[in-house]
Write a protein that holds these residues in place. Structure first.
Motif, PDB file in Angstrom:
ATOM      1  N   SER A 272      57.305 -13.681  39.725  1.00  0.00           N
ATOM      2  CA  SER A 272      56.928 -12.272  39.620  1.00  0.00           C
ATOM      3  C   SER A 272      58.088 -11.361  40.012  1.00  0.00           C
ATOM      4  CB  SER A 272      55.720 -11.994  40.511  1.00  0.00           C
ATOM      5  OG  SER A 272      55.410 -10.633  40.510  1.00  0.00           O
ATOM      6  N   MET A 273      58.796 -11.719  41.077  1.00  0.00           N
ATOM      7  CA  MET A 273      59.939 -10.916  41.513  1.00  0.00           C
ATOM      8  C   MET A 273      61.050 -10.935  40.467  1.00  0.00           C
ATOM      9  SD  MET A 273      60.078 -11.719  45.632  1.00  0.00           S
ATOM     10  CE  MET A 273      61.823 -11.762  45.596  1.00  0.00           C
ATOM     11  N   ALA A 274      61.300 -12.081  39.881  1.00  0.00           N
ATOM     12  CA  ALA A 274      62.343 -12.196  38.857  1.00  0.00           C
ATOM     13  C   ALA A 274      61.977 -11.369  37.626  1.00  0.00           C
ATOM     14  CB  ALA A 274      62.536 -13.653  38.481  1.00  0.00           C
ATOM     15  N   LEU A 275      60.713 -11.396  37.241  1.00  0.00           N
ATOM     16  CA  LEU A 275      60.261 -10.615  36.094  1.00  0.00           C
ATOM     17  C   LEU A 275      60.390  -9.123  36.372  1.00  0.00           C
ATOM     18  CD1 LEU A 275      58.979 -10.585  33.284  1.00  0.00           C
ATOM     19  CD2 LEU A 275      56.745 -10.664  34.392  1.00  0.00           C
ATOM     20  N   SER A 276      59.991  -8.703  37.571  1.00  0.00           N
ATOM     21  CA  SER A 276      60.099  -7.293  37.933  1.00  0.00           C
ATOM     22  C   SER A 276      61.558  -6.844  37.951  1.00  0.00           C
ATOM     23  CB  SER A 276      59.476  -7.042  39.301  1.00  0.00           C
ATOM     24  OG  SER A 276      58.096  -7.253  39.257  1.00  0.00           O
ATOM     25  N   GLN A 277      62.442  -7.673  38.466  1.00  0.00           N
ATOM     26  CA  GLN A 277      63.856  -7.335  38.509  1.00  0.00           C
ATOM     27  C   GLN A 277      64.424  -7.224  37.092  1.00  0.00           C
ATOM     28  OE1 GLN A 277      66.333 -10.124  40.609  1.00  0.00           O
ATOM     29  NE2 GLN A 277      68.035  -8.702  40.742  1.00  0.00           N
ATOM     30  N   GLY A 278      64.015  -8.115  36.218  1.00  0.00           N
ATOM     31  CA  GLY A 278      64.463  -8.052  34.826  1.00  0.00           C
ATOM     32  C   GLY A 278      64.002  -6.782  34.144  1.00  0.00           C
ATOM     33  N   GLN A 279      62.747  -6.398  34.401  1.00  0.00           N
ATOM     34  CA  GLN A 279      62.224  -5.170  33.805  1.00  0.00           C
ATOM     35  C   GLN A 279      62.958  -3.948  34.347  1.00  0.00           C
ATOM     36  OE1 GLN A 279      58.065  -5.463  34.752  1.00  0.00           O
ATOM     37  NE2 GLN A 279      57.560  -6.479  32.823  1.00  0.00           N
TER      38      GLN A 279
END
Length: 66
Positions: free
Chosen positions: A7-14
């Motif tokens: 979830s953190m990686a996805l949020s950072q990518g967004q």
């Protein structure tokens, strides 16, 4: 796989994508403004004056041999 890490990686990518889009929109706006300014300059200015401003060192001296 850890759900929190994913979830953190996805949020950072967004967030990175949103930042990139923001920078791109700002650059496009600046380019559009510069294009409009150039268009206005070209329509109002004399071609010879534009050439002189772009290359002020040309045409100032004449070499003669007698």
């Amino acid at each position: 796989m850890d759900i929190a890490l994913l979830s953190m990686a996805l949020s950072q990518g967004q967030l990175q994508q949103q930042a990139s889009m923001s920078v791109m929109k700002k650059a496009m706006g600046n380019a559009e403004q510069q294009g409009e300014a150039l268009q206005k300059l070209m329509s109002t200015a004399d071609t010879k004056a534009i050439q002189q401003a772009a290359q002020p060192h040309l045409g100032g001296n004449v070499d003669l041999k007698l």
